[in-house]
Scaffold this motif. Structure first.
Motif, PDB file in Angstrom:
ATOM      1  N   HIS A 149      -7.977   3.899  -2.779  1.00  0.00           N
ATOM      2  CA  HIS A 149      -7.698   4.865  -1.724  1.00  0.00           C
ATOM      3  C   HIS A 149      -6.210   5.054  -1.494  1.00  0.00           C
ATOM      4  O   HIS A 149      -5.741   6.142  -1.215  1.00  0.00           O
ATOM      5  CB  HIS A 149      -8.369   4.397  -0.434  1.00  0.00           C
ATOM      6  N   PHE A 150      -5.477   3.968  -1.625  1.00  0.00           N
ATOM      7  CA  PHE A 150      -4.049   4.036  -1.332  1.00  0.00           C
ATOM      8  C   PHE A 150      -3.177   4.216  -2.572  1.00  0.00           C
ATOM      9  O   PHE A 150      -1.964   4.234  -2.458  1.00  0.00           O
ATOM     10  CB  PHE A 150      -3.596   2.789  -0.571  1.00  0.00           C
ATOM     11  N   SER A 151      -3.825   4.293  -3.705  1.00  0.00           N
ATOM     12  CA  SER A 151      -3.005   4.430  -4.911  1.00  0.00           C
ATOM     13  C   SER A 151      -2.358   5.800  -4.920  1.00  0.00           C
ATOM     14  O   SER A 151      -3.007   6.815  -4.699  1.00  0.00           O
ATOM     15  CB  SER A 151      -3.870   4.236  -6.150  1.00  0.00           C
ATOM     16  N   ASP A 152      -1.080   5.803  -5.145  1.00  0.00           N
ATOM     17  CA  ASP A 152      -0.350   7.067  -5.089  1.00  0.00           C
ATOM     18  C   ASP A 152      -0.724   7.972  -6.245  1.00  0.00           C
ATOM     19  O   ASP A 152      -0.886   7.531  -7.370  1.00  0.00           O
ATOM     20  CB  ASP A 152       1.157   6.809  -5.106  1.00  0.00           C
ATOM     21  N   GLU A 171     -11.694  -0.632  -3.520  1.00  0.00           N
ATOM     22  CA  GLU A 171     -11.812   0.663  -2.840  1.00  0.00           C
ATOM     23  C   GLU A 171     -10.537   0.955  -2.058  1.00  0.00           C
ATOM     24  O   GLU A 171     -10.009   2.072  -2.100  1.00  0.00           O
ATOM     25  CB  GLU A 171     -13.015   0.590  -1.892  1.00  0.00           C
ATOM     26  N   SER A 221     -19.303  14.217  -8.558  1.00  0.00           N
ATOM     27  CA  SER A 221     -18.588  13.798  -7.358  1.00  0.00           C
ATOM     28  C   SER A 221     -17.415  12.902  -7.726  1.00  0.00           C
ATOM     29  O   SER A 221     -16.380  12.899  -7.054  1.00  0.00           O
ATOM     30  CB  SER A 221     -19.532  13.093  -6.394  1.00  0.00           C
ATOM     31  N   ARG A 226       2.319   2.744   2.422  1.00  0.00           N
ATOM     32  CA  ARG A 226       2.112   3.613   3.577  1.00  0.00           C
ATOM     33  C   ARG A 226       2.496   2.882   4.845  1.00  0.00           C
ATOM     34  O   ARG A 226       2.378   1.669   4.929  1.00  0.00           O
ATOM     35  CB  ARG A 226       0.636   4.032   3.721  1.00  0.00           C
ATOM     36  N   LEU A 274     -15.861   6.680  -2.002  1.00  0.00           N
ATOM     37  CA  LEU A 274     -14.541   7.215  -1.698  1.00  0.00           C
ATOM     38  C   LEU A 274     -14.576   8.726  -1.648  1.00  0.00           C
ATOM     39  O   LEU A 274     -13.741   9.359  -1.019  1.00  0.00           O
ATOM     40  CB  LEU A 274     -13.559   6.773  -2.765  1.00  0.00           C
ATOM     41  N   ALA A 275     -15.560   9.289  -2.327  1.00  0.00           N
ATOM     42  CA  ALA A 275     -15.706  10.743  -2.338  1.00  0.00           C
ATOM     43  C   ALA A 275     -15.613  11.295  -0.931  1.00  0.00           C
ATOM     44  O   ALA A 275     -14.826  12.202  -0.641  1.00  0.00           O
ATOM     45  CB  ALA A 275     -17.040  11.125  -2.956  1.00  0.00           C
ATOM     46  N   HIS A 292     -17.740   3.589  -7.803  1.00  0.00           N
ATOM     47  CA  HIS A 292     -18.428   4.841  -7.530  1.00  0.00           C
ATOM     48  C   HIS A 292     -19.897   4.755  -7.932  1.00  0.00           C
ATOM     49  O   HIS A 292     -20.781   5.167  -7.184  1.00  0.00           O
ATOM     50  CB  HIS A 292     -17.739   5.972  -8.294  1.00  0.00           C
ATOM     51  N   THR A 327     -13.154  13.531  -6.934  1.00  0.00           N
ATOM     52  CA  THR A 327     -12.176  12.649  -6.304  1.00  0.00           C
ATOM     53  C   THR A 327     -11.145  12.127  -7.294  1.00  0.00           C
ATOM     54  O   THR A 327     -10.061  11.723  -6.895  1.00  0.00           O
ATOM     55  CB  THR A 327     -12.875  11.442  -5.639  1.00  0.00           C
ATOM     56  N   LEU A 343       0.822  -1.214   0.000  1.00  0.00           N
ATOM     57  CA  LEU A 343       0.000   0.000   0.000  1.00  0.00           C
ATOM     58  C   LEU A 343       0.856   1.264   0.000  1.00  0.00           C
ATOM     59  O   LEU A 343       0.347   2.371  -0.152  1.00  0.00           O
ATOM     60  CB  LEU A 343      -0.945   0.000   1.205  1.00  0.00           C
TER      61      LEU A 343
END
Lengths: 296, 296
Positions: B85-88, B81, B114, A49, A291-292, B277, B118, A47
């Motif tokens: 979320h963690f994709s750079d 998701e 929306s 992180r 995710l928004a 989404h 994002t 990930l």
DNA sequence: TGAAATCTATTTGTTAGACGAATAGATGTC
DNA sequence: GACATCTATTCGTCTAACAAATAGATTTCA
């Protein structure tokens, strides 16, 4: 989607988040500490992180870790649901289950009866008492799984529901108008007591502890018979009680955080089944759907 | 929990369910056919059930497969998701997206704005037309991802929403009282048309196709200006339209099934992002929350 | 009817990588 | 300052997932 995440890694990750220790988590997921350590390393690399902060003493979640945790939990719950669904024959066994007595009255019957219907061979041995005593009992191995409430600050266990706390008085009673304000609450150790007292002090409201009991019904009775004013979470409100509106000069109370705690051995299919059932029956927390809203 | 399921297997399983073929699924998940075959074998062994029926010609889901599919999809969505979320950096690219024009008006603006917020670097190239044309275009590779509606029968693609269909007329218009009933609807190929016609015949209601267009706004206009009566899914209803109540003698219509269909190459992070989404924005289907209700 | 095409299943050999055991390094405790 | 108790790392082993090749089954088309 290149390659999906490894649920095994997420399981270890959640176990660490739950108990704050690599070593203990390793025991729970039946691996060695080194294996867990490497799993987390790979997960963090994947990930990109840092998910956990290791301060020598204790392990805690970073912000990224928090974001992952909620979603990972969700996946693990679904995973357990699938395994439960496909497990041959009914699951059998005994679960020593503890629940705070204030919730017991309202929620237990519904939850446990539907659970018994789907899992007739699991015997649930229920104990009802204050959260503090449940936690105490958990330490000495008296329970497999407990529901308990915690203050706003420290979070451990698996948080799955929050509830507003309300000041309550009896309908048409005098207690609310009395000065100093007579209060009914749990004993010293009661988590909410400290919060309420602190809130009262903050607004310089005079009060006195008029009634104390570790038994929730006793406190409810005290309120209902106008002996004192009390404070209860939403789902413990009872007919005959009056919620004190914000217009009164009583301070707003913090939310009650309701969590699940497992004994370190309680990570099997029957425990998952009950835990899932409770969370999906009374849980009111979830990751934001899009995710928004989740993006920073 | 002994050992959690393998998301990789679930991914292959869902890919097969989506396209009805091991070989094609293998292409989508970037594996060889033998690898996919063995993954399914292991998954079926793990759950102790047959999940897919291979009839030589085509592959379809068993009942157990259906039960697994919904939950597996959920897990894969959460997985995507997390990765999103963690994709750079922001995901970038272009998606050729198709959506039926009846939904476009009401839903697209909200959903896409929306999404753009994002994922500012993903360009969504939107085409609005009837489902049949979208499916046609999908076949010749004109789209990466489409939303489309299907009749109650055949299901393919990723079903994520159902909606009630309503008969609609203009407020205070005469069309509804006319005999034979004048109807406005899509062209021959329109999925709902057959359903509506069949329903009318079933109750021996006289009607005539008074107005035909492949353009949804044209049909809405025909209804609004009292030229004819129409039938629309809930979310395509517009102000000025009157839903014909069940008391009238019009037959109840089947539900509209709204699904997502991807081109075979559209299984990457940006497609997952948009698909997620859409599903979380307008999806209204979900596995029953507790196993209680899901158990047979 | 038989050959070709196109599925899925299986076998085989290779290899990546996950694990446990042991050890090192770090930190707090007595 | 020795000890206890964490987590990280190294090392060697071995499982198991995979690609390639092949077999078996079924449909299509001649």
């Amino acid at each position: 989607m290149a390659v999906p995440l490894d649920l095994d890694q997420l399981q270890s990750f959640c176990a660490i988040a739950d108990c704050g220790s690599f070593t203990e988590a390793a025991r729970r997921v039946h691996k060695t500490q080194s294996a867990v350590s490497m799993q987390i390393k790979r997960l963090e690399e994947r990930l990109g992180r840092l998910l956990l902060t290791r301060d020598g003493r204790s392990v805690s979640l970073t912000n990224h870790g928090e974001a992952l945790y909620a979603r990972a939990r969700k996946m693990l719950r679904t995973n357990a649901e699938i395994l439960d669904h496909f497990s041959d024959g009914d699951l059998a066994g005994t679960i020593r289950f503890g629940v705070p007595d204030d919730y017991a009255v309202r929620l237990l019957p519904v939850i446990l009866s539907s659970f018994q219907r789907t899992h007739p061979k699991i015997v649930v041995d229920v104990a009802c008492m204050a959260s503090e005593q449940l936690l105490e009992g958990m330490k000495v191995g008296r329970y497999d799984l407990i529901v308990f409430t915690q203050g706003t600050g420290s979070t451990f266990g698996e948080l799955f529901r929050t509830e507003r706390m309300f000041w309550v008085a009896s309908h048409g009673g005098q207690a609310l108008a009395t000065d100093p304000l007579p209060i009914a609450c749990g004993p010293q150790c009661c988590i909410w007591r400290a919060d309420a007292v602190e809130a009262l002090n903050r607004v310089s409201k005079d009060y006195r502890i008029a009634y104390t009991s570790s038994n929730a019904t006793a406190i409810s009775s005290a309120v209902l018979s106008d002996l004192a004013v009390g404070f209860l979470p939403e789902s413990a409100l009872q007919p005959g009680m009056r919620v004190v509106s914000d217009e009164q000069n009583l301070p707003r109370l913090g939310d009650a955080q309701i969590a699940l705690l497992r004994a370190s051995h309680a990570y099997g299919s029957i425990y998952d089944a009950l835990a899932n059932h409770i969370v999906s029956s009374m849980g009111n927390l979830d990751v934001h759907p899009t995710l928004a809203s989740a993006a920073e």
